[in-house]
Design an enzyme around this catalytic site. Structure first.
Site, PDB file in Angstrom:
ATOM      1  N   ASP A 171     -13.825   7.514   5.666  1.00  0.00           N
ATOM      2  CA  ASP A 171     -12.536   6.858   5.923  1.00  0.00           C
ATOM      3  C   ASP A 171     -11.766   6.891   4.609  1.00  0.00           C
ATOM      4  O   ASP A 171     -12.087   6.163   3.673  1.00  0.00           O
ATOM      5  CB  ASP A 171     -12.799   5.427   6.388  1.00  0.00           C
ATOM      6  CG  ASP A 171     -11.521   4.607   6.575  1.00  0.00           C
ATOM      7  OD1 ASP A 171     -10.474   4.981   6.007  1.00  0.00           O
ATOM      8  OD2 ASP A 171     -11.577   3.575   7.261  1.00  0.00           O
ATOM      9  N   SER A 199     -10.843  -0.349   0.153  1.00  0.00           N
ATOM     10  CA  SER A 199      -9.549  -1.004   0.263  1.00  0.00           C
ATOM     11  C   SER A 199      -9.419  -2.289  -0.538  1.00  0.00           C
ATOM     12  O   SER A 199      -8.322  -2.632  -0.973  1.00  0.00           O
ATOM     13  CB  SER A 199      -9.244  -1.307   1.737  1.00  0.00           C
ATOM     14  OG  SER A 199     -10.235  -2.153   2.290  1.00  0.00           O
ATOM     15  N   HIS A 247      -7.136   4.991   1.901  1.00  0.00           N
ATOM     16  CA  HIS A 247      -6.481   4.624   0.640  1.00  0.00           C
ATOM     17  C   HIS A 247      -6.513   5.733  -0.408  1.00  0.00           C
ATOM     18  O   HIS A 247      -5.952   5.569  -1.494  1.00  0.00           O
ATOM     19  CB  HIS A 247      -7.112   3.350   0.086  1.00  0.00           C
ATOM     20  CG  HIS A 247      -6.834   2.146   0.930  1.00  0.00           C
ATOM     21  ND1 HIS A 247      -5.734   1.344   0.740  1.00  0.00           N
ATOM     22  CD2 HIS A 247      -7.499   1.634   2.001  1.00  0.00           C
ATOM     23  CE1 HIS A 247      -5.735   0.376   1.638  1.00  0.00           C
ATOM     24  NE2 HIS A 247      -6.793   0.533   2.419  1.00  0.00           N
ATOM     25  N   LYS A 265       0.150   4.313   4.371  1.00  0.00           N
ATOM     26  CA  LYS A 265       0.006   3.914   2.974  1.00  0.00           C
ATOM     27  C   LYS A 265       0.774   4.908   2.086  1.00  0.00           C
ATOM     28  O   LYS A 265       1.989   4.827   1.987  1.00  0.00           O
ATOM     29  CB  LYS A 265      -1.468   3.791   2.634  1.00  0.00           C
ATOM     30  CG  LYS A 265      -2.125   2.711   3.518  1.00  0.00           C
ATOM     31  CD  LYS A 265      -3.603   2.661   3.393  1.00  0.00           C
ATOM     32  CE  LYS A 265      -4.178   1.557   4.264  1.00  0.00           C
ATOM     33  NZ  LYS A 265      -4.025   1.773   5.727  1.00  0.00           N
ATOM     34  N   HIS A 267     -14.601  -0.737   6.226  1.00  0.00           N
ATOM     35  CA  HIS A 267     -13.505  -1.502   6.820  1.00  0.00           C
ATOM     36  C   HIS A 267     -13.923  -2.159   8.134  1.00  0.00           C
ATOM     37  O   HIS A 267     -14.728  -1.630   8.896  1.00  0.00           O
ATOM     38  CB  HIS A 267     -12.304  -0.580   7.059  1.00  0.00           C
ATOM     39  CG  HIS A 267     -11.036  -1.318   7.351  1.00  0.00           C
ATOM     40  ND1 HIS A 267     -10.641  -1.617   8.632  1.00  0.00           N
ATOM     41  CD2 HIS A 267     -10.075  -1.815   6.527  1.00  0.00           C
ATOM     42  CE1 HIS A 267      -9.488  -2.255   8.596  1.00  0.00           C
ATOM     43  NE2 HIS A 267      -9.129  -2.399   7.333  1.00  0.00           N
ATOM     44  N   GLU A 276     -16.196   4.778   2.823  1.00  0.00           N
ATOM     45  CA  GLU A 276     -14.776   4.965   2.535  1.00  0.00           C
ATOM     46  C   GLU A 276     -14.637   5.868   1.319  1.00  0.00           C
ATOM     47  O   GLU A 276     -15.529   5.933   0.477  1.00  0.00           O
ATOM     48  CB  GLU A 276     -14.087   3.616   2.292  1.00  0.00           C
ATOM     49  CG  GLU A 276     -14.092   2.727   3.518  1.00  0.00           C
ATOM     50  CD  GLU A 276     -13.242   1.466   3.356  1.00  0.00           C
ATOM     51  OE1 GLU A 276     -12.366   1.431   2.469  1.00  0.00           O
ATOM     52  OE2 GLU A 276     -13.451   0.511   4.127  1.00  0.00           O
ATOM     53  N   ASN A 307       0.821  -1.215   0.000  1.00  0.00           N
ATOM     54  CA  ASN A 307       0.000   0.000   0.000  1.00  0.00           C
ATOM     55  C   ASN A 307       0.855   1.266   0.000  1.00  0.00           C
ATOM     56  O   ASN A 307       0.319   2.370   0.164  1.00  0.00           O
ATOM     57  CB  ASN A 307      -0.915   0.021   1.227  1.00  0.00           C
ATOM     58  CG  ASN A 307      -1.979  -1.061   1.167  1.00  0.00           C
ATOM     59  OD1 ASN A 307      -2.413  -1.452   0.090  1.00  0.00           O
ATOM     60  ND2 ASN A 307      -2.386  -1.550   2.319  1.00  0.00           N
TER      61      ASN A 307
END
Length: 399
Positions: A211, A186, A214, A246, A137, A182, A46
């Site tokens: 969130d 992910s 990523h 990440k 997540h 998100e 990541n």
């Protein structure tokens, strides 16, 4: 015998091809990793901007440890909060156009803290609600389940289903609702339709939490993630969480929001109050990484690698899941077959991890490919060639 379920649980996972195990990385240079004496091109990191081993971040760690030492020595509310932590929080708040930021040791802890602090007690006359995307997540879902709120989940990126849940009758007029999604998912690599979710949340007088673990660092001209690409204000997204482990290349996480919300977490967020603070050297290295001009150049390279991979994969006849980010999954649909494909790729010098249930829903087992700015064009070509050999040639052999 006490806890005899342990052995049976492991045996069941093993028989289903779902047993997790670790691999020791002996060395890592650029996109190459060495495991058990073998070298592979790593497509399972990541570290999207390849900042983790950059000279900028490495030197910042050295300077930070020299100035602050290896650890923080205490929780943030005792003596673990330094000028390095303060500088990182203030920089993030300014860049993200948020009132205030709070640092956490991990994204898992940050998500848990938000859920359990906001919904920390039951109410006699009302039941607060959390409405989360189905693919949110595990750290958030576990935190929500442990809170006093009623958790419901809308179908992944399904705006109509979210609207239906938001329109469901409330227990009382004073009921609090948190919508959670998100920025970049992910495991699928796709992005949330944030404009629509923002509008629905505001109309329902609900708070929205994003969130962006990523997306932060990898997306946006300045790398500020989906908040930047979608131009979302604090009023539109009252809670923003993202991580440093990440694209930023260090470790830890943060939550951003209003003065009152962050002060509330400082007073009621147990994962913050009762944890030793992240090392000050880590906070310092993170700030240096965020400010590095190198990051902008690497975001451009990453975008080029993503476009190259998608183009070559399309020409090769490979079926990809819909994603325009660094996460490019290839759906297999069976745990054993996903593991077998991963092993065949390793034999070709390509490290591509098989992701299986329960990390992803049943029958969506996949190869999770992650691209980074550290890969060059030859690495991408080798990856597509390897996938073609393992996936397409095997299909032809079956026919």
């Amino acid at each position: 015998m006490a806890f005899d379920f342990i052995t049976s649980a492991l045996d069941k996972r093993r028989s289903e091809g779902l047993l997790r195990s670790r691999h020791t990385v002996d060395s890592a240079t650029g996109p190459l990793i060495e495991i058990a004496g073998q070298h592979y091109i790593n497509f399972s990191s990541n570290d999207y901007l390849a900042m983790r081993r950059s000279s900028v971040v490495a030197q910042a760690w050295v300077d930070g440890i020299s100035e602050y030492g290896g650890g923080s020595g205490a929780s943030p509310l005792v003596t673990g909060y330094t000028n390095a932590h303060q500088a990182l929080e203030e920089y993030l708040a300014s860049e993200l156009k948020r009132d205030k930021v709070l640092l956490f040791n991990s994204g898992f802890a940050a998500n848990q803290a938000v859920c359990q602090a906001l919904f920390r007690q039951s109410h006699e006359k009302k039941k607060d609600r959390i409405i989360a995307d189905k693919l949110m997540h595990a750290s958030f879902i576990e935190g929500a389940q442990a809170s006093s709120a009623e958790l419901t989940r809308f179908k992944h990126n399904d705006i109509e289903h979210l609207q239906m849940l938001l329109n469901a009758p409330k227990t009382t007029q004073g009921q609090n609702t948190l919508v959670a999604t998100e920025g970049v998912f992910s495991m699928d690599g796709d992005q949330a339709p944030l404009s629509e979710i923002v509008a629905m949340s505001n109309q329902a007088k609900a708070w929205l939490m994003v969130d962006d673990a990523h997306g932060f660092g990898a997306l946006g001209i300045h790398g500020r993630g989906v908040i930047e690409t979608d131009n979302l204000s604090q009023q539109q997204v009252p809670i923003l969480m993202a991580t440093f482990g990440k694209a930023i290349g260090t470790a830890g996480a943060f939550v951003a929001g209003s003065h009152d919300f962050i002060d509330y977490l400082i007073n009621f967020g147990k994962h913050y109050i009762y944890s030793t603070a992240m090392p000050a050297a880590q906070a310092y290295a993170t700030l240096v990484s965020l400010q590095a001009k190198l990051s902008a150049e690497r975001r451009t390279i990453l975008a080029q690698r993503i476009e190259q991979f998608k183009s070559l994969a399309n020409k090769a006849g490979l079926a990809l899941m819909p994603s325009n980010t660094a996460i490019q999954p290839v759906l297999i649909g069976d745990a054993q077959k996903a593991l077998a494909a991963s092993e065949k790729l390793k034999a070709l010098g390509l490290w591509v991890t098989a992701i299986r249930y329960p990390t992803v829903p049943k029958h969506t087992d996949r190869l999770r490919i992650t691209l980074t700015a550290g890969h060059d064009t030859r690495d991408i070509e080798a990856l597509v060639d390897g996938l073609q050999i393992v996936l397409l040639d095997d299909q032809q052999a079956v026919k």
